[in-house]
Design an enzyme around this catalytic site. Structure first.
Site, PDB file in Angstrom:
ATOM      1  N   GLU A  43     -57.673  10.566  46.115  1.00 34.10           N
ATOM      2  CA  GLU A  43     -58.553  10.785  47.258  1.00 34.10           C
ATOM      3  C   GLU A  43     -58.593   9.530  48.144  1.00 34.10           C
ATOM      4  OE1 GLU A  43     -63.097  12.413  48.128  1.00 34.10           O
ATOM      5  OE2 GLU A  43     -62.667  11.380  46.250  1.00 34.10           O
ATOM      6  N   LYS A 116     -62.653  19.322  52.199  1.00 38.35           N
ATOM      7  CA  LYS A 116     -63.590  19.247  51.075  1.00 38.35           C
ATOM      8  C   LYS A 116     -64.874  20.024  51.371  1.00 38.35           C
ATOM      9  CE  LYS A 116     -65.556  15.622  48.074  1.00 38.35           C
ATOM     10  NZ  LYS A 116     -65.529  14.167  47.846  1.00 38.35           N
ATOM     11  N   CYS A 153     -62.196  16.029  44.632  1.00 40.61           N
ATOM     12  CA  CYS A 153     -63.203  15.243  43.930  1.00 40.61           C
ATOM     13  C   CYS A 153     -64.468  16.008  43.550  1.00 40.61           C
ATOM     14  CB  CYS A 153     -63.549  13.997  44.748  1.00 40.61           C
ATOM     15  SG  CYS A 153     -64.321  12.697  43.741  1.00 40.61           S
TER      16      CYS A 153
END
Length: 294
Positions: A43, A116, A153
């Site tokens: 990331e 995300k 994540c």
């Protein structure tokens, strides 16, 4: 394709974006030379993890898609005939920024992107200040290697995200990640957190009958405001199979490239012996659309 050779590049970063990108490319080339045809980067791989503090100056790190990073990596993907999953701080429009994973196909084209969806806001991880939640849902990205279920994540803690990717035909679950310890936590607490991180993702592999690739960063990054003790990113990037079995894992304290051969055809066999999809009671899951069942 039914077989993929995947590589995860776990690295320690500096404040020099160009140097970080060059290091990523150097390791990508090594992985490809060793047979990798899918390479996953961590990331926000081209910068430090700037979300430890809230600063408007950090928005200057963002770039468009296509932009400097994606153009550079597209050239690498094309020249090596590989697929690359890269994580970008994206400037989508004035005032709209995303934490975005971009997938570059073997011809250098952008096969797709995932913005995300779950954005944390915790001490040391002030991502809501920077990132607008994604609006594209949980849809796999079609590549020449197959359908990649790319998440990022914080998404890795949510079984709903993994399930929706699997239900949409993902053949792999991929998590570029930046997670680490608070140096002030006890060793026992640090170990519990790391174990939980690994367990939940291996659980996604089991529950969905899919391989999981989790690529984390490594090394200590200081809090520039000195309000906290910084973050010791715990590495431990790993690749596991559809029964949660570990195929490859990186150390916790150094940069590394790990690789594993993945047999995509195993998903069919695993789902035959563990038919979770067959036995799902979708007629009784409507409450999952509620925030909480009071």
């Amino acid at each position: 394709m039914t077989r993929i050779t995947a590589a995860l590049i776990q690295q320690s970063n500096t404040a020099d974006k160009q140097k970080n990108l060059e290091n990523s490319i150097k390791e990508i080339k090594k992985a490809a030379k060793n047979g990798a045809n899918l390479v996953v980067l961590q990331e926000l791989h081209s910068s430090l993890y700037f979300c430890q503090i809230e600063s408007v100056a950090h928005f200057d790190l963002a770039e468009s898609i296509p932009g400097t990073t994606t153009v550079s990596l597209a050239s690498v993907a094309s020249s090596l005939n590989i697929v690359i999953v890269a994580s970008i701080f994206e400037k989508r429009a004035p005032g709209i920024y995303h934490n975005t994973a971009v997938v570059l196909d073997t011809d250098g084209a952008i096969a797709g992107q995932y913005r995300k969806m779950h954005i944390p806001d915790d001490p040391g991880f002030y991502e809501k200040f920077y990132f607008t939640p994604g609006d594209g849902g949980f849809k796999p990205i079609q590549t020449s290697l197959g359908k990649l279920g790319v998440l990022v994540c914080w998404d890795q803690w949510f079984p709903e995200a993994a399930r929706l990717m699997a239900m949409s035909g993902a053949q792999l679950l991929i998590y570029p990640t930046a997670i680490g310890w608070d140096p002030q936590d006890t060793n026992d607490e640090q170990q519990r957190q790391q174990n939980a991180w690994e367990i939940v993702q291996r659980g996604h592999a089991v529950a969905n009958g899919l391989p999981v690739l989790a690529c984390n960063r490594v090394g200590f990054e200081a809090d520039s405001s000195q309000a906290s003790a910084g973050i010791q990113f715990w590495g431990n990037s790993f690749i596991c199979g559809p029964q949660g079995e570990i195929l490859a894992q990186a150390p916790e304290d150094q940069s590394a490239v790990i690789m594993a051969d993945i047999d995509l055809a195993r998903t069919e066999n695993i789902r035959r012996i563990w038919p979770f999809f067959r036995d799902r009671r979708i007629d009784h899951y409507h409450d999952l659309a509620r925030l909480y069942c009071d």
